[in-house]
Design an enzyme around this catalytic site. Sequence first.
Site, PDB file in Angstrom:
ATOM      1  N   LYS A 132       2.447  10.031   8.273  1.00 20.44           N
ATOM      2  CA  LYS A 132       2.158  10.176   9.576  1.00 20.44           C
ATOM      3  C   LYS A 132       2.798  10.442  10.823  1.00 20.44           C
ATOM      4  O   LYS A 132       2.549  11.741  11.130  1.00 20.44           O
ATOM      5  CB  LYS A 132       2.503   8.586   9.851  1.00 20.44           C
ATOM      6  CG  LYS A 132       1.344   7.525   8.054  1.00 20.44           C
ATOM      7  CD  LYS A 132       0.281   6.472   8.753  1.00 20.44           C
ATOM      8  CE  LYS A 132      -0.546   5.860   7.203  1.00 20.44           C
ATOM      9  NZ  LYS A 132      -1.494   6.228   7.650  1.00 20.44           N
ATOM     10  N   PHE A 151       0.597  -1.294   0.196  1.00 24.25           N
ATOM     11  CA  PHE A 151      -0.087  -0.476   0.105  1.00 24.25           C
ATOM     12  C   PHE A 151       1.108   1.636  -0.161  1.00 24.25           C
ATOM     13  O   PHE A 151       1.549   1.172   0.561  1.00 24.25           O
ATOM     14  CB  PHE A 151      -0.637   0.181   1.135  1.00 24.25           C
ATOM     15  CG  PHE A 151      -1.541   1.161   1.235  1.00 24.25           C
ATOM     16  CD1 PHE A 151      -2.909   1.138   0.376  1.00 24.25           C
ATOM     17  CD2 PHE A 151      -1.994   2.583   2.382  1.00 24.25           C
ATOM     18  CE1 PHE A 151      -3.496   2.426   0.345  1.00 24.25           C
ATOM     19  CE2 PHE A 151      -1.880   3.326   1.983  1.00 24.25           C
ATOM     20  CZ  PHE A 151      -3.600   2.991   1.367  1.00 24.25           C
ATOM     21  N   ASP A 198       9.576   3.051   1.386  1.00 21.65           N
ATOM     22  CA  ASP A 198       8.389   4.059   2.130  1.00 21.65           C
ATOM     23  C   ASP A 198       8.113   4.088   2.792  1.00 21.65           C
ATOM     24  O   ASP A 198       7.837   2.403   3.411  1.00 21.65           O
ATOM     25  CB  ASP A 198       7.662   3.226   0.615  1.00 21.65           C
ATOM     26  CG  ASP A 198       6.038   4.054   0.888  1.00 21.65           C
ATOM     27  OD1 ASP A 198       5.899   4.846   2.120  1.00 21.65           O
ATOM     28  OD2 ASP A 198       4.441   3.557   0.673  1.00 21.65           O
ATOM     29  N   THR A 237       2.468  24.116  -4.566  1.00 22.08           N
ATOM     30  CA  THR A 237       1.464  25.552  -4.085  1.00 22.08           C
ATOM     31  C   THR A 237       2.147  24.893  -2.168  1.00 22.08           C
ATOM     32  O   THR A 237       3.194  26.282  -2.002  1.00 22.08           O
ATOM     33  CB  THR A 237      -0.089  25.593  -3.494  1.00 22.08           C
ATOM     34  OG1 THR A 237      -0.313  25.819  -4.940  1.00 22.08           O
ATOM     35  CG2 THR A 237       0.071  27.061  -3.097  1.00 22.08           C
TER      36      THR A 237
END
Length: 483
Positions: free
Chosen positions: A337, A195, A306, A361
């Site tokens: 997280k 995931f 990751d 941005t």
Amino acid sequence: MRFSDRVLPATPAPAIPGEPGSAEVQTLIPGPASEALRARHGRWQDARSVHFYTDARQSLGNYIVDVDGNTMLDLYGHIACLPLGYNHPALLEAWRGGRFDWAAGWRPALGVSPPPEWVELVEGPLARLAPPGMGGLLTVTSGAEAVENAIKLACIAFLRRQRGGPPTAADQAESMVNGQIAANRLKILSFEGAFHGRSLGALSATRSKAIHKVDFPAFDWPVVPFPANRFPAEAADQAAADAANAALEAECLARVEAEFRAHPDRIAAILVEPIQGEGGDRHASAAFFHGLQRIAKANGALFIVDEVQTGGGGCGIWWEHTRWELPEPPDIVTFSKKMQIGGCWFRPEHMPEEPYRIFNTFLGDPLRAAQLAVIAEVIERDHLLENTRITGELLMAGLREIGAWTVTAGRPLLTEVRGRGTWCAFDLPDGATRDRFVQAARQRGLEMGGSGSRSVRFRPALILAPRHVLECLDRIGSALAQI
């Protein structure tokens, strides 16, 4: 003998003043006030995934309080996002003392006009938290953005090396009609059960549940099995498990090499989690990750780790990949997280030559980065990584003991206890049993979550202490007895 009657091991973490002594449930969860809020909320947003609604002012330390007045021991941590739990005094003191005032009144476009305090955060606490060998930093808002931009950085670096320089005028013209031959054939290799987020690029590498992916367009990227090492309860079975795990890892590495042969000069990166979270808390050995890095390097691909879930201390160490002792750093490491902001660290040579290649941005959230600076100070001051290691060992030992008590038809109900620090899990016989357990545990004051097809996962705050562990073990035993 109840777990909570046992002698507590010593840990360095101080108690949180005013924290509840234990969970206390007064209504069904979700209760009537939560359901009334869900009805209002559901008129505008999909509220079906909500467990209950939180009383943010009453929640404290490791305990979450819902709007019905139920106090629960939170072992889920908003899917691994709470390093210091709820309303930690150091964060509240920093807020009330004006430490965040510079970021509270406005939100800058950090790539255009950042305040000097942002530079101080980057070169101070963020730089101190960098994994070894990581000299480049991109900050964003979420884990999915972190992965998305890690993929983009890998593609930029891979094609720059292939062509020997920046994009040509022809490359730029082709990009405007989605006709880049070299770029469009690039692939990112990921693993079954992975995931990596819900943006379209990250989704193409995500392989955990169909509900995340169905009906969305995806890149034709290769996927290979993840070893999913086993963790038997009996030490006598460990030698056989080790041999089976090693064989699985060798088979997976062979599949990775086969994909590189099938797609020569097209796989820009290997993307992998140190421990698969959403996919079922699945582990592999350090040797497996050494093999992945070796294959990536031999084929000119980047090695992306990751650490969106595993980074930030829940494994008892800031970055789980550093436990592998790789011969050289990964190319890119993503985070979010528990780190409060999203982003990725990368080796300096992967910085794009041209500005605006990787840009948006906000480029992160200065307020959350300022909070991270306080969080890092507390983690160091209170020795919370050591606390997490001690507490995690106690938690897993207790879970194994419960497994030995819950033998049905010759097989334990609770099996495969595994983890690093308090980032741990166990399995139940099937998904339906797991879901019944999670509901039964919640009614006993434990906020927990599922993982994969039949696992229960723990993602508590780093302030979880032995007394909380013993409380949760008693309540887990009670929930298992019910189901």
